[in-house]
Every structure is written in C-alpha cells, then in structure tokens.
Design a protein around this motif. Sequence first.
Motif, PDB file in Angstrom:
ATOM      1  N   PRO A  37      -1.313 -40.881 -94.498  1.00  0.00           N
ATOM      2  CA  PRO A  37      -2.216 -41.549 -93.526  1.00  0.00           C
ATOM      3  C   PRO A  37      -2.461 -42.890 -94.165  1.00  0.00           C
ATOM      4  O   PRO A  37      -2.460 -43.370 -94.982  1.00  0.00           O
ATOM      5  N   HIS A  38      -3.186 -43.613 -93.023  1.00  0.00           N
ATOM      6  CA  HIS A  38      -3.714 -45.076 -93.287  1.00  0.00           C
ATOM      7  C   HIS A  38      -5.300 -44.942 -93.157  1.00  0.00           C
ATOM      8  O   HIS A  38      -5.910 -44.249 -92.324  1.00  0.00           O
ATOM      9  N   GLU A 293      -5.882 -51.380 -80.975  1.00  0.00           N
ATOM     10  CA  GLU A 293      -5.431 -50.339 -80.790  1.00  0.00           C
ATOM     11  C   GLU A 293      -4.793 -50.075 -79.315  1.00  0.00           C
ATOM     12  O   GLU A 293      -3.971 -48.921 -79.069  1.00  0.00           O
ATOM     13  N   PRO A 299      -1.041 -47.999 -86.769  1.00  0.00           N
ATOM     14  CA  PRO A 299      -1.847 -46.404 -86.833  1.00  0.00           C
ATOM     15  C   PRO A 299      -3.385 -47.158 -86.273  1.00  0.00           C
ATOM     16  O   PRO A 299      -3.825 -48.233 -86.638  1.00  0.00           O
ATOM     17  N   ALA A 300      -4.172 -46.095 -85.789  1.00  0.00           N
ATOM     18  CA  ALA A 300      -5.317 -46.116 -85.483  1.00  0.00           C
ATOM     19  C   ALA A 300      -6.183 -46.349 -86.909  1.00  0.00           C
ATOM     20  O   ALA A 300      -5.754 -45.672 -87.862  1.00  0.00           O
ATOM     21  N   ALA A 301      -7.301 -47.025 -86.779  1.00  0.00           N
ATOM     22  CA  ALA A 301      -7.914 -47.254 -88.101  1.00  0.00           C
ATOM     23  C   ALA A 301      -9.441 -47.418 -87.633  1.00  0.00           C
ATOM     24  O   ALA A 301     -10.084 -48.020 -88.625  1.00  0.00           O
ATOM     25  N   LEU A 340      -9.145 -38.534 -91.797  1.00  0.00           N
ATOM     26  CA  LEU A 340      -7.420 -38.916 -91.735  1.00  0.00           C
ATOM     27  C   LEU A 340      -6.660 -37.740 -91.548  1.00  0.00           C
ATOM     28  O   LEU A 340      -5.771 -37.794 -90.812  1.00  0.00           O
ATOM     29  N   ARG A 348      -3.075 -40.458 -83.578  1.00  0.00           N
ATOM     30  CA  ARG A 348      -2.963 -41.786 -83.379  1.00  0.00           C
ATOM     31  C   ARG A 348      -2.607 -42.715 -84.169  1.00  0.00           C
ATOM     32  O   ARG A 348      -2.674 -43.764 -84.325  1.00  0.00           O
ATOM     33  N   GLN A 349      -1.996 -42.012 -85.537  1.00  0.00           N
ATOM     34  CA  GLN A 349      -1.439 -42.959 -86.559  1.00  0.00           C
ATOM     35  C   GLN A 349       0.169 -42.838 -86.560  1.00  0.00           C
ATOM     36  O   GLN A 349       0.684 -43.012 -87.612  1.00  0.00           O
TER      37      GLN A 349
END
Length: 415
Positions: A37-38, A293, A299-301, A340, A348-349
């Motif tokens: 994950p981010h 995004e 990646p979504a953040a 996450l 979304r990542q």
Amino acid sequence: MRHTHTSAAGPPAHRAHAPWPYTRLDVPALRAAGHRPHPVRQFVLKTRSRCNLACTYCYVYEMADQGWRAQPATMDPATTDRAARRIAEHAAAHDLPRVDLVLHGGEPLLTAPAGLAVPVDAVRAAVAAASPRTRVTATVQTNGTLLTRGRLAALAAAGIRVGVSLDGGLPAHNTRRVDHAGRPGFGAAARGLRLLARHPDSYAGVLCVIDLDHDPVETYESLLSFAPPSVGLLLPLANWSTPPPGHRPGGTPYADWLLAVFERWWHDGLRRTRIRVFEEIIALLLGLPAATETLGLAPAATAVIETDGSIEQADSLKSAYEGAATTGMTLRTHSFDQLLDHPGFAARQLGRDALADGCRTCELVEVCGGGHYPHRYRAGEGFRQPSVYCADLQVLIRHIAAAVAGAARPPAVAS
C-alpha cells in the motif's frame, strides 16, 4: 487481474452496488502477492457539514449519498485533536516528507475567524512532536461568499491558502449557486474573490464545474478577471447509471468545450493562469507524475475525516450511491494504516490492474488512467468500467498530444 474477496467488505450497500471491488478484490491475497500500500498524503478535514449555499448540483447535498444529514454541523475540539494525533501517527510511521491538509465542508468559513486555524495548528503541533521532518501544508476550499478581511488575515497568518469554487466570472454562469432561499450567491462570491486577489500569497485558485450551456471561452476569460493563479475545470460528477448532461453515444461535448478553452489558453501570447487539466495531461504525456487522482495511474492518497470522526474515502464517491464513501472506520477505533487495507481504498491504489480490460490495453492508459474513479461507476457492477467520459478524454488527450508534438517540432529551415 481478478480477485475473489473473502473478508468483510463493509456495509451491505457496497456489496450490492459495487461488486467490484467489494466482493471481487481479496486484499490479503493482494498483499501476499507483494502489492504494497501507499500511505495517505492528503487529509480532508470536514470542519463543517453544513453550507450557506444550496448549489443545485452539489455532490454532498444533492446526489445519491445523503449521509450529511446524520453528521454534526461542526467538528468538535476532541475530534480535531484525535484527527491531529492520527495524522501525526501516520506521518511518523511512513516518514512522510509532507502532508497536505484541506479544510472542507459544507462551508468551512462558517467558522469564526479566530477558529479557522485551530485544526491546522493542532495537526502541525502533533506532527512536529511525532514526525519533525514532515512539513504540513494547508488550504481551505470555500464558496467565497464569506471571505472577509478578518478571515483572510486569520488564514494568511496560519499559512492557509484559499481555493474558491465558482462556475464562471459572470452572474449568468452561476445560476445554480444559490442560497437556501434561492437567491444568487455570485455577488458575495465575487466580492470575496476580488478581496482574495489582493492577497496573491494566499490565493490557491478557482475550481469551476463545466456547464455545457455556457460558452467555454467566455467562461474562461471571465474567470481571468479574478486573477486566479490556477483554474480547475471539472467534469461534472456523473457515471454510467447517472450520465452527465449532454451525454450521448459517439458525442464528445465535454472535449469540445475544453478544447475551445485549450486553444485560447495554448495560443495566448501571455500565460495568464495555469489550467490544471491541461497541465496534468501535458505532464503525463511527457512521462511526469500527475498531481491529481482524476488522471494517470498514480495511487489514491487522500482520506476524508467527517465532522463526527468517521474516516471516509474521497467524498466525490458520494455521487455514486448512498454510503459509497463509507469505510466503517473512525478515528477512535482505526488508524490510517488500516484504511489502506479497505477494499475500496486498496482498489484505487492498483493503477492499471483496477481498470476494465479495454482500458488496460488502451494506448492512452498512462495519461487517462481510466479517468476519475467515480466516473467509472455502474450500479450493480461497480467501478471497473471505462469512464463515462471515455470518448471525451480520448479526443482531449489526442488533441493536446498533437499540440505538444507540434510545439516540440523544430521549425522548418528554408532551402
């Protein structure tokens, strides 16, 4: 890449409305396969859940999700402090060089001037203690009607920049931006923007939702009268089950609208403002990362913290179905690391692996990225379709690519 999700996917609404990702994405298997994950880097604080305007197209109040009705009107001090500690915890755990705060609503400027900086001060103090190397930036997104010298002074003193939502620089462009009695909000917003323009260090820019009924060049040039450092031209939040105005098979009305603005902006001898969607497409065409995004495969953040302390996904998802942004997590019981692994957030990542088959093989995928995630939704199927704006995005990206290629081509040498 297809997964069968075997663990709890959250509220039943997710499983019914969006089988992908909520019943088809197995996050533990994803992690076991090595997909890391981010961390969250942007935190949207819903400091107010009510608004002094009643814009007829608002995704918070007028679309599928009506969760705002159960939210406290204001984020209380205990929730603010808890949010600050959770953000600091996440920044320290991931050694983040920067976190971005967005004060949002509702209308965040319903808060008195003395209280505007309180959430930002709390986060900065908590982050300074837990993760001293992390820098905290802050903006507030407002409808502009409540901007005063006192509020601007308080925001500037706290280093909080101001973004304003406005649908053009003329009253006729803003007929959907009205108060609860149906009275236009444009006059007050225009006064606020003129005041903000005198404080360029505090001015983040203007967000404008595209309206096909309005002339694109007139809309763009009228906004320039407010001297915005940047303009965000936003596609209306829509999807395959609730298509955007003017949508028809084979048509590209939104590309046509945007390209009229692009031609004026691109060929202007003086760059009078930045236009985010055009700059992001150009950056992605050149292989640079996007700052949004809505395009590209980054990646979504972004995480949203509601006034009651609920942790939610991006609130643009509220345009899809009731509860679409919910995670079942709260600041009291969950960390952002746990977010996450929520299937909606993890999806979304995934970049290319989250896209429909046709999108994954499209030559424009690195730039388009499948389009904005909420625009991919179809009821009963979820978020693994092309964007409802797919045809528009293709025309827009190809046109801008041709313009960039033409600008890079060396001039012909006379023989």
